[in-house]
Design a protein around this motif. Structure first.
Motif, PDB file in Angstrom:
ATOM      1  N   ALA A  57       1.072  -1.197   0.056  1.00 12.11           N
ATOM      2  CA  ALA A  57       0.293   0.128   0.040  1.00 12.11           C
ATOM      3  C   ALA A  57       0.652   1.196   0.029  1.00 12.11           C
ATOM      4  N   GLU A  58       0.497   2.133  -1.043  1.00 10.35           N
ATOM      5  CA  GLU A  58       1.333   3.318  -0.910  1.00 10.35           C
ATOM      6  C   GLU A  58       0.810   4.593  -0.402  1.00 10.35           C
ATOM      7  N   TYR A  59       1.681   5.604   0.383  1.00 12.28           N
ATOM      8  CA  TYR A  59       1.270   6.738   0.700  1.00 12.28           C
ATOM      9  C   TYR A  59       1.757   7.763  -0.313  1.00 12.28           C
ATOM     10  N   LYS A  60       0.663   8.291  -1.028  1.00 10.19           N
ATOM     11  CA  LYS A  60       0.865   8.991  -2.109  1.00 10.19           C
ATOM     12  C   LYS A  60       0.073  10.343  -2.122  1.00 10.19           C
ATOM     13  N   PRO A  61       0.253  11.570  -1.619  1.00  8.98           N
ATOM     14  CA  PRO A  61      -0.993  12.673  -1.419  1.00  8.98           C
ATOM     15  C   PRO A  61      -1.135  13.219  -2.444  1.00  8.98           C
ATOM     16  N   ALA A  62      -0.245  13.145  -3.622  1.00  4.26           N
ATOM     17  CA  ALA A  62      -0.638  13.676  -4.812  1.00  4.26           C
ATOM     18  C   ALA A  62       0.354  13.229  -6.028  1.00  4.26           C
ATOM     19  N   SER A  63      -0.213  13.361  -7.348  1.00  7.16           N
ATOM     20  CA  SER A  63       0.624  12.783  -8.245  1.00  7.16           C
ATOM     21  C   SER A  63       0.396  13.587  -9.548  1.00  7.16           C
ATOM     22  N   PRO A  64       1.286  13.510 -10.647  1.00  8.52           N
ATOM     23  CA  PRO A  64       1.180  14.103 -11.656  1.00  8.52           C
ATOM     24  C   PRO A  64      -0.038  13.994 -12.568  1.00  8.52           C
ATOM     25  N   SER A  65      -0.354  12.629 -12.647  1.00  9.44           N
ATOM     26  CA  SER A  65      -1.824  12.402 -13.470  1.00  9.44           C
ATOM     27  C   SER A  65      -2.922  12.671 -12.756  1.00  9.44           C
ATOM     28  N   LYS A  66      -2.868  12.903 -11.446  1.00 13.24           N
ATOM     29  CA  LYS A  66      -4.260  12.926 -10.652  1.00 13.24           C
ATOM     30  C   LYS A  66      -4.312  14.360  -9.983  1.00 13.24           C
ATOM     31  N   TYR A  97       5.822  17.048  -7.127  1.00 17.92           N
ATOM     32  CA  TYR A  97       4.685  16.593  -7.731  1.00 17.92           C
ATOM     33  C   TYR A  97       3.793  15.454  -6.807  1.00 17.92           C
ATOM     34  N   PHE A  98       4.605  14.962  -6.127  1.00 14.43           N
ATOM     35  CA  PHE A  98       3.766  13.808  -5.204  1.00 14.43           C
ATOM     36  C   PHE A  98       3.521  14.317  -3.667  1.00 14.43           C
ATOM     37  N   LYS A  99       3.853  15.527  -3.294  1.00 12.79           N
ATOM     38  CA  LYS A  99       3.842  16.125  -2.169  1.00 12.79           C
ATOM     39  C   LYS A  99       4.043  15.381  -0.894  1.00 12.79           C
ATOM     40  N   ARG A 118      11.129   3.040  -0.448  1.00 14.53           N
ATOM     41  CA  ARG A 118      11.523   4.448  -0.550  1.00 14.53           C
ATOM     42  C   ARG A 118      11.037   4.767  -2.337  1.00 14.53           C
ATOM     43  N   LYS A 119       9.831   5.365  -2.222  1.00 14.19           N
ATOM     44  CA  LYS A 119       9.255   5.580  -3.768  1.00 14.19           C
ATOM     45  C   LYS A 119       9.625   6.910  -4.195  1.00 14.19           C
ATOM     46  N   ASP A 120      10.903   6.803  -5.253  1.00 12.62           N
ATOM     47  CA  ASP A 120      11.256   8.242  -5.602  1.00 12.62           C
ATOM     48  C   ASP A 120      12.017   7.958  -7.033  1.00 12.62           C
ATOM     49  N   ASN A 188       2.180  -0.587 -14.967  1.00 11.15           N
ATOM     50  CA  ASN A 188       0.898  -0.684 -15.905  1.00 11.15           C
ATOM     51  C   ASN A 188       0.633   0.854 -16.466  1.00 11.15           C
ATOM     52  N   ARG A 189       1.304   2.164 -15.859  1.00  8.29           N
ATOM     53  CA  ARG A 189       0.988   3.379 -16.317  1.00  8.29           C
ATOM     54  C   ARG A 189       2.283   3.549 -17.173  1.00  8.29           C
ATOM     55  N   ASN A 190       1.928   4.198 -18.302  1.00  5.46           N
ATOM     56  CA  ASN A 190       2.913   4.801 -19.326  1.00  5.46           C
ATOM     57  C   ASN A 190       3.306   6.146 -19.085  1.00  5.46           C
ATOM     58  N   LEU A 191       4.615   6.195 -18.685  1.00  4.45           N
ATOM     59  CA  LEU A 191       4.997   7.542 -18.080  1.00  4.45           C
ATOM     60  C   LEU A 191       4.947   8.584 -19.011  1.00  4.45           C
ATOM     61  N   ASP A 192       4.947   8.258 -20.247  1.00  5.84           N
ATOM     62  CA  ASP A 192       4.951   9.368 -21.330  1.00  5.84           C
ATOM     63  C   ASP A 192       3.456   9.934 -21.402  1.00  5.84           C
ATOM     64  N   GLU A 215       2.629  -2.625 -10.586  1.00  3.18           N
ATOM     65  CA  GLU A 215       2.608  -1.344 -10.096  1.00  3.18           C
ATOM     66  C   GLU A 215       1.345  -0.691 -10.975  1.00  3.18           C
ATOM     67  N   SER A 216       0.561   0.285 -10.185  1.00  2.77           N
ATOM     68  CA  SER A 216      -0.063   1.465 -10.689  1.00  2.77           C
ATOM     69  C   SER A 216      -1.662   0.891 -11.523  1.00  2.77           C
ATOM     70  N   GLY A 217      -2.344   1.527 -11.451  1.00  6.33           N
ATOM     71  CA  GLY A 217      -3.676   1.613 -11.950  1.00  6.33           C
ATOM     72  C   GLY A 217      -4.948   0.654 -11.589  1.00  6.33           C
ATOM     73  N   VAL A 218      -4.633  -0.144 -10.630  1.00  8.23           N
ATOM     74  CA  VAL A 218      -5.678  -0.809  -9.755  1.00  8.23           C
ATOM     75  C   VAL A 218      -6.690   0.123  -9.391  1.00  8.23           C
ATOM     76  N   ILE A 237      -0.378  -0.335  -4.845  1.00  5.92           N
ATOM     77  CA  ILE A 237      -1.539   0.228  -4.784  1.00  5.92           C
ATOM     78  C   ILE A 237      -1.550   1.598  -4.038  1.00  5.92           C
ATOM     79  N   GLY A 238      -1.744   2.790  -4.904  1.00  6.33           N
ATOM     80  CA  GLY A 238      -1.756   4.046  -4.028  1.00  6.33           C
ATOM     81  C   GLY A 238      -3.078   4.609  -4.186  1.00  6.33           C
ATOM     82  N   THR A 239      -3.369   5.231  -5.511  1.00  5.24           N
ATOM     83  CA  THR A 239      -4.467   6.110  -5.399  1.00  5.24           C
ATOM     84  C   THR A 239      -5.728   5.865  -5.108  1.00  5.24           C
ATOM     85  N   SER A 240      -6.054   4.292  -5.740  1.00  4.33           N
ATOM     86  CA  SER A 240      -7.511   3.964  -5.235  1.00  4.33           C
ATOM     87  C   SER A 240      -7.916   3.700  -3.799  1.00  4.33           C
TER      88      SER A 240
END
Ligand SMILES: O=C(O)c1ccccc1NCC(=O)[C@H](O)[C@H](O)COP(=O)(O)O
Length: 263
Positions: A57-66, A97-99, A118-120, A188-192, A215-218, A237-240
């Motif tokens: 489980a990810e702690y991610k208060p913000a992201s570039p996509s959301k 970007y991720f605050k 450490r996610k960076d 699973n996320r295309n970073l472009d 990683e990503s998109g669940v 999983i972070g955002t959801s």
């Protein structure tokens, strides 16, 4: 300049300042001291040996996509993750970007004994030693962003840290496979363009030599079930999780995730 380029440029600037406060040689000494006292090393691999799919489980208060995802603080979220039995946690330490930041990483460390990633965007060996000093169990090395995967993998191994080598395409995997990465993260996320395709995990699974973290998109429990069926050893999983508004809703979502992953 795209978002990733901006993140990297920004990181170069902050690293120059950080190194002035504590030079690499001093940080290395601290890291080696800390690692020599640790009783448990390579804790991500240890968890991934389990037969059931591991929930990271990810702690991610913000992201570039959301943009903004959650106003909950690390001190609110980590105890919820801890008491609801997620297997491991990933803590963003990118500020712009991720605050989030290394301070949140330390807060997490004080509130849980679970292995922490450490996610960076690791662009300098300095950041690996920093992860070790801050008692990380793992770090992320992104193929195409990390300047020297082979060297950085070896630094991580020498520090008892697990490196999750993130790939998005077959070419990414081919470019790292000779270094025998213990864990590959399939993003699973295309970073472009930030599009999500969970089938990326299904398609690339057969090329992953050892452990696979998807990683990503669940978004739903059904998505997590699919990734498990595709053969992921762990799912990040972070955002959801964090888009749930209340503690109760987060707990329910995690409980449902664990129910499908541990079946
Ligand atoms: O999440 C983003 O928008 C993002 C943009 C650019 C680079 C990386 C990005 N995310 C990093 C991650 O790896 C995810 O935070 C992680 O896999 C969790 O994904 P999700 O469950 O979709 O939040």
């Amino acid at each position: 300049m795209n978002v990733i380029d901006r993140i990297i440029e920004n990181k170069k600037v902050t690293l120059t300042q950080t190194k002035k406060q504590k030079p690499l040689e001093k940080l290395k000494e601290e890291a080696i001291d800390i690692v020599s006292t640790k009783t448990k090393l390579f804790r991500f691999q240890e968890k991934l040996k389990n037969k059931t799919t591991q929930l990271i489980a990810e702690y991610k208060p913000a992201s570039p996509s959301k943009g903004n995802i959650s106003t909950l603080k690390a001190e609110d979220v980590i105890p919820i993750y801890d008491k609801n039995n997620v297997d491991m946690m990933s803590i963003l330490t990118e500020e712009t970007y991720f605050k989030s930041n290394l301070k949140n990483f330390n807060i997490a460390n004080n509130l849980t004994n679970k292995p922490l990633l450490r996610k960076d965007f690791i662009i300098d060996e300095y950041m690996i030693y920093e992860a070790a000093v801050n008692n990380a169990s793992g770090i992320l090395l992104i193929s195409g962003i990390c300047p020297n995967i082979e060297e950085y993998l070896n630094i991580s191994r020498n520090l008892g840290l697990d490196a999750v080598v993130e790939c998005h395409t077959l070419e990414d995997i081919e470019s790292v496979v000779d270094y025998n990465p213990e864990i590959i993260g399939i993003n699973n996320r295309n970073l472009d363009d930030f599009t999500i395709n969970l089938k990326t995990t299904k398609e690339l699974k057969k090329y992953v030599p050892n452990y696979l973290i998807s990683e990503s998109g669940v978004k739903t429990i059904e998505d997590a079930k699919k990734l498990k069926e595709y053969g992921a050893d762990g799912i990040l999983i972070g955002t959801s999780i964090l888009q749930n508004n209340t503690e109760k809703e987060i707990e329910k979502f995690i409980e449902n995730l664990i129910n499908v992953l541990k079946k």
